[in-house]
Design a protein around this motif. Structure first.
Motif, PDB file in Angstrom:
ATOM      1  N   UNK A 328      14.230  18.134   1.647  1.00 34.37           N
ATOM      2  CA  UNK A 328      13.161  18.303   1.253  1.00 34.37           C
ATOM      3  C   UNK A 328      12.756  17.211   0.401  1.00 34.37           C
ATOM      4  N   UNK A 329      13.101  16.538  -1.074  1.00 35.55           N
ATOM      5  CA  UNK A 329      12.478  16.225  -1.711  1.00 35.55           C
ATOM      6  C   UNK A 329      12.368  14.941  -1.172  1.00 35.55           C
ATOM      7  N   UNK A 330      14.106  14.539  -0.717  1.00 37.19           N
ATOM      8  CA  UNK A 330      14.190  13.293  -0.518  1.00 37.19           C
ATOM      9  C   UNK A 330      13.451  13.048   0.689  1.00 37.19           C
ATOM     10  N   UNK A 331      12.981  13.627   2.127  1.00 32.14           N
ATOM     11  CA  UNK A 331      12.414  13.562   2.956  1.00 32.14           C
ATOM     12  C   UNK A 331      11.679  12.998   2.644  1.00 32.14           C
ATOM     13  N   UNK A 332      10.472  13.680   1.824  1.00 35.68           N
ATOM     14  CA  UNK A 332       9.150  13.563   2.089  1.00 35.68           C
ATOM     15  C   UNK A 332       9.016  12.353   0.890  1.00 35.68           C
ATOM     16  N   UNK A 333       9.726  12.006   0.099  1.00 35.26           N
ATOM     17  CA  UNK A 333       9.364  10.364  -0.655  1.00 35.26           C
ATOM     18  C   UNK A 333       8.995   9.491  -0.708  1.00 35.26           C
ATOM     19  N   UNK A 334       9.710   8.843   0.296  1.00 35.73           N
ATOM     20  CA  UNK A 334       9.268   7.938   1.257  1.00 35.73           C
ATOM     21  C   UNK A 334       7.901   7.674   1.647  1.00 35.73           C
ATOM     22  N   UNK A 335       7.546   9.079   2.309  1.00 32.05           N
ATOM     23  CA  UNK A 335       6.079   9.497   3.170  1.00 32.05           C
ATOM     24  C   UNK A 335       4.835   9.433   1.953  1.00 32.05           C
ATOM     25  N   UNK A 336       5.520  10.299   1.414  1.00 32.64           N
ATOM     26  CA  UNK A 336       3.898  10.537   0.489  1.00 32.64           C
ATOM     27  C   UNK A 336       3.675   9.214  -0.889  1.00 32.64           C
ATOM     28  N   UNK A 337       4.653   8.341  -1.172  1.00 33.93           N
ATOM     29  CA  UNK A 337       5.030   7.207  -1.850  1.00 33.93           C
ATOM     30  C   UNK A 337       4.275   6.380  -0.968  1.00 33.93           C
ATOM     31  N   UNK A 338       4.159   5.747   0.120  1.00 33.87           N
ATOM     32  CA  UNK A 338       3.797   4.690   0.726  1.00 33.87           C
ATOM     33  C   UNK A 338       2.649   5.399   0.921  1.00 33.87           C
ATOM     34  N   UNK A 339       1.697   6.231   1.014  1.00 37.02           N
ATOM     35  CA  UNK A 339       0.129   6.592   1.574  1.00 37.02           C
ATOM     36  C   UNK A 339      -0.623   6.539   0.583  1.00 37.02           C
ATOM     37  N   UNK A 340       0.257   7.266  -0.795  1.00 37.90           N
ATOM     38  CA  UNK A 340      -0.171   6.861  -1.756  1.00 37.90           C
ATOM     39  C   UNK A 340      -0.608   5.573  -2.505  1.00 37.90           C
ATOM     40  N   UNK A 341       0.159   5.119  -2.503  1.00 36.71           N
ATOM     41  CA  UNK A 341       0.081   3.368  -2.828  1.00 36.71           C
ATOM     42  C   UNK A 341      -0.788   2.927  -1.935  1.00 36.71           C
ATOM     43  N   UNK A 342      -0.828   3.462  -0.661  1.00 39.44           N
ATOM     44  CA  UNK A 342      -1.425   3.036   0.372  1.00 39.44           C
ATOM     45  C   UNK A 342      -2.823   3.128   0.111  1.00 39.44           C
ATOM     46  N   UNK A 343      -3.566   3.577   0.145  1.00 38.50           N
ATOM     47  CA  UNK A 343      -4.938   4.441  -0.494  1.00 38.50           C
ATOM     48  C   UNK A 343      -5.511   4.014  -1.224  1.00 38.50           C
ATOM     49  N   UNK A 344      -4.512   4.262  -2.633  1.00 39.30           N
ATOM     50  CA  UNK A 344      -4.886   3.830  -3.916  1.00 39.30           C
ATOM     51  C   UNK A 344      -5.034   1.797  -4.212  1.00 39.30           C
ATOM     52  N   UNK A 345      -4.129   1.571  -3.473  1.00 42.92           N
ATOM     53  CA  UNK A 345      -4.472  -0.279  -2.935  1.00 42.92           C
ATOM     54  C   UNK A 345      -5.886   0.031  -2.475  1.00 42.92           C
ATOM     55  N   UNK A 346      -5.595  -0.012  -1.474  1.00 38.93           N
ATOM     56  CA  UNK A 346      -6.918   0.411  -0.345  1.00 38.93           C
ATOM     57  C   UNK A 346      -8.531   0.078  -1.639  1.00 38.93           C
ATOM     58  N   UNK A 347      -8.341   1.153  -1.996  1.00 39.45           N
ATOM     59  CA  UNK A 347      -9.559   1.156  -3.322  1.00 39.45           C
ATOM     60  C   UNK A 347      -9.943  -0.171  -3.443  1.00 39.45           C
ATOM     61  N   UNK A 348      -9.332   0.463  -4.685  1.00 42.38           N
ATOM     62  CA  UNK A 348      -9.103  -0.559  -5.547  1.00 42.38           C
ATOM     63  C   UNK A 348      -8.882  -2.215  -5.132  1.00 42.38           C
ATOM     64  N   UNK A 349      -8.276  -2.735  -4.051  1.00 35.64           N
ATOM     65  CA  UNK A 349      -8.496  -4.310  -3.276  1.00 35.64           C
ATOM     66  C   UNK A 349      -9.890  -3.871  -2.865  1.00 35.64           C
ATOM     67  N   UNK A 350     -10.437  -3.676  -1.995  1.00 34.18           N
ATOM     68  CA  UNK A 350     -11.921  -3.863  -2.019  1.00 34.18           C
ATOM     69  C   UNK A 350     -13.578  -3.517  -2.859  1.00 34.18           C
ATOM     70  N   UNK A 351     -12.572  -2.886  -3.756  1.00 31.41           N
ATOM     71  CA  UNK A 351     -13.351  -2.449  -4.900  1.00 31.41           C
ATOM     72  C   UNK A 351     -13.466  -3.613  -6.366  1.00 31.41           C
ATOM     73  N   UNK A 352     -12.992  -4.702  -5.749  1.00 29.55           N
ATOM     74  CA  UNK A 352     -12.909  -5.926  -6.825  1.00 29.55           C
ATOM     75  C   UNK A 352     -13.417  -6.893  -5.769  1.00 29.55           C
ATOM     76  N   UNK A 353     -14.627  -7.378  -6.452  1.00 30.71           N
ATOM     77  CA  UNK A 353     -16.203  -7.735  -6.716  1.00 30.71           C
ATOM     78  C   UNK A 353     -15.593 -10.016  -6.627  1.00 30.71           C
ATOM     79  N   UNK A 354     -14.352  -9.594  -7.158  1.00 27.65           N
ATOM     80  CA  UNK A 354     -14.221 -11.263  -8.033  1.00 27.65           C
ATOM     81  C   UNK A 354     -13.957 -11.750  -6.627  1.00 27.65           C
ATOM     82  N   UNK A 355     -14.939 -13.101  -6.479  1.00 27.78           N
ATOM     83  CA  UNK A 355     -14.867 -13.790  -5.383  1.00 27.78           C
ATOM     84  C   UNK A 355     -14.015 -13.776  -4.771  1.00 27.78           C
ATOM     85  N   UNK A 356     -12.639 -14.778  -4.968  1.00 26.62           N
ATOM     86  CA  UNK A 356     -11.336 -15.072  -4.554  1.00 26.62           C
ATOM     87  C   UNK A 356     -11.023 -13.681  -4.013  1.00 26.62           C
TER      88      UNK A 356
END
Length: 399
Positions: A328-356
């Motif tokens: 179970x742990x091996x099976x779920x690791x990739x999906x969980x890691x992908x979604x954690x990085x995706x949602x966290x990255x989305x929030x941080x990317x769009x929360x960055x107000x720098x012009x570039x």
């Protein structure tokens, strides 16, 4: 056979999914059904992915769920103050709906009714887990209910008691937690123009604002604001609140009116450092608590449930076997890691107000719409259809 600590939507779904296997199950839930603090029975809205739809179909529950759900056929993503936007369309993806929106109270009622009719499931509610003792032969759980103590011995203990899981701590698993410094303000309103089954995600400097279609022509909103501004926003009059929400979203749906009761909750990211202990396992938010951007948390939790059910169904006998839990742990690791990085990255990317970074986001969204294959791959992931899927997530019954 199995004790499930946590009787919210994920814990109850797990019990109902396992019921056909003829196991003896117990659910321990602290919050009484119907209480305002029970998130499975409040007025929040949950977006159900295609994989979640298939799972409820396999469990024989979808007909009741979809009767009170609103399909999403189009998703529009934008960055406030910038010209770029992106979209996903159901017809383009060859599906009748990208997902469905349902009120938690309604989904919770469907699950509760099914639970009332299920055999082999003992429900301790309101009750709390007072202690656990994990050993090579059994997981022993102390349950405190109505001033009395009951001791349950099982092959497996499942922690499904949320991001601030007490059972996770009891079984010696730690979690990394980080606050986003935001609160989600939730409620519903009446838009002047019909949503026509469209969902909107608009990123702002304070955080994302989601507008989702629900029944009777109304729209559910999830507005993420800075923690320091939440109390002020909640204290606004209905007219002033709608004016600020309108200013943030724009006039794409015309004038907003008739806002309903508002509530809020803090936003944080949590990640368990491991998913299993001896005769114990984590599912749902006890394993991973996500930001609500992209609405993936509940659907990720149900894929945990589906994978655990597959492992148990394929290994009749000892539900807490170490090899079973390792699979179970091996099976779920990739999906969980992908979604954690995706949602966290989305929030941080769009929360960055720098012009570039704002320019990069605009180019990225334009590319999302123009580069062949990008939307299809993205849609497959958001619908929960990427990677190795358990039987239930494919719409197939366990037995």
């Amino acid at each position: 056979d199995i004790v499930i600590a946590g009787g919210g939507m994920v814990g109850t779904s797990l019990a109902l999914a396992l019921a056909p296997l003829g196991l003896r199950l117990a659910i321990v839930e602290a919050v009484p059904r119907g209480e305002a603090s029970q998130p499975s029975f409040d007025d929040r809205s949950t977006a159900l992915s295609r994989s979640t739809q298939r799972m409820f179909e396999a469990m024989g529950l979808w007909e009741q769920v979809v009767a009170a759900a609103t399909p999403i056929t189009h998703i529009h993503v934008s960055d406030r103050g910038r010209f770029g936007f992106a979209h996903i369309d159901a017809e383009e993806q060859g599906v009748e709906a990208l997902g469905h929106v349902v009120i938690n109270r309604v989904l919770g009622s469907v699950l509760q009714n099914a639970l009332d009719q299920a055999d082999g499931i003992d429900v301790y509610c309101p009750a709390r887990t007072g202690g656990t003792k994990l050993g090579p032969d059994a997981a022993v759980v102390t349950v405190e209910k109505d001033g009395t103590t009951v001791v349950l011995s099982s092959d497996l203990l499942v922690a499904a008691d949320g991001a601030n899981s007490t059972v996770r701590s009891m079984i010696g698993i730690t979690a990394e937690q980080a606050s986003y410094g935001q609160r989600a303000i939730i409620g519903n309103l009446m838009p002047e123009k019909p949503l026509r089954n469209r969902a909107f995600e608009r990123f702002t400097e304070q955080g994302p604002l989601a507008i989702l279609p629900i029944a009777d022509g109304r729209a559910a909103f999830v507005w993420n604001v800075a923690e320091s501004d939440a109390e002020r926003a909640l204290g606004l009059s209905d007219d002033d609140f709608l004016a600020e929400l309108q200013h943030t979203f724009g006039n794409r749906l015309g004038t907003f009116s008739r806002v309903g009761k508002r509530a809020s909750y803090p936003l944080s990211l949590s990640k368990a450092l491991r998913l299993t202990a001896q005769r114990a396992v984590l599912v749902g938010n006890s394993a991973h608590g996500l930001h609500p951007a992209a609405a993936q948390g509940f659907n990720l939790g149900l894929r945990d449930v589906a994978a655990l059910c597959d492992c148990i169904a394929d290994s009749p006998g000892d539900c807490g076997d170490g090899d079973l839990l390792a699979r179970y742990a091996v099976w779920r690791k990739a999906d969980q890691k992908k979604l954690v990085h995706f949602t966290d990255g989305l929030v941080r990317l769009f929360g960055d107000s720098r012009g570039p970074m704002r320019t990069l986001r605009n180019l990225g969204m334009i590319g999302f719409d123009l580069i062949p294959g990008v939307r299809k791959t993205f849609a497959k992931h958001t619908m929960g259809l990427a990677g190795r899927l358990p039987r239930l997530s494919r719409g197939l019954p366990l037995t």
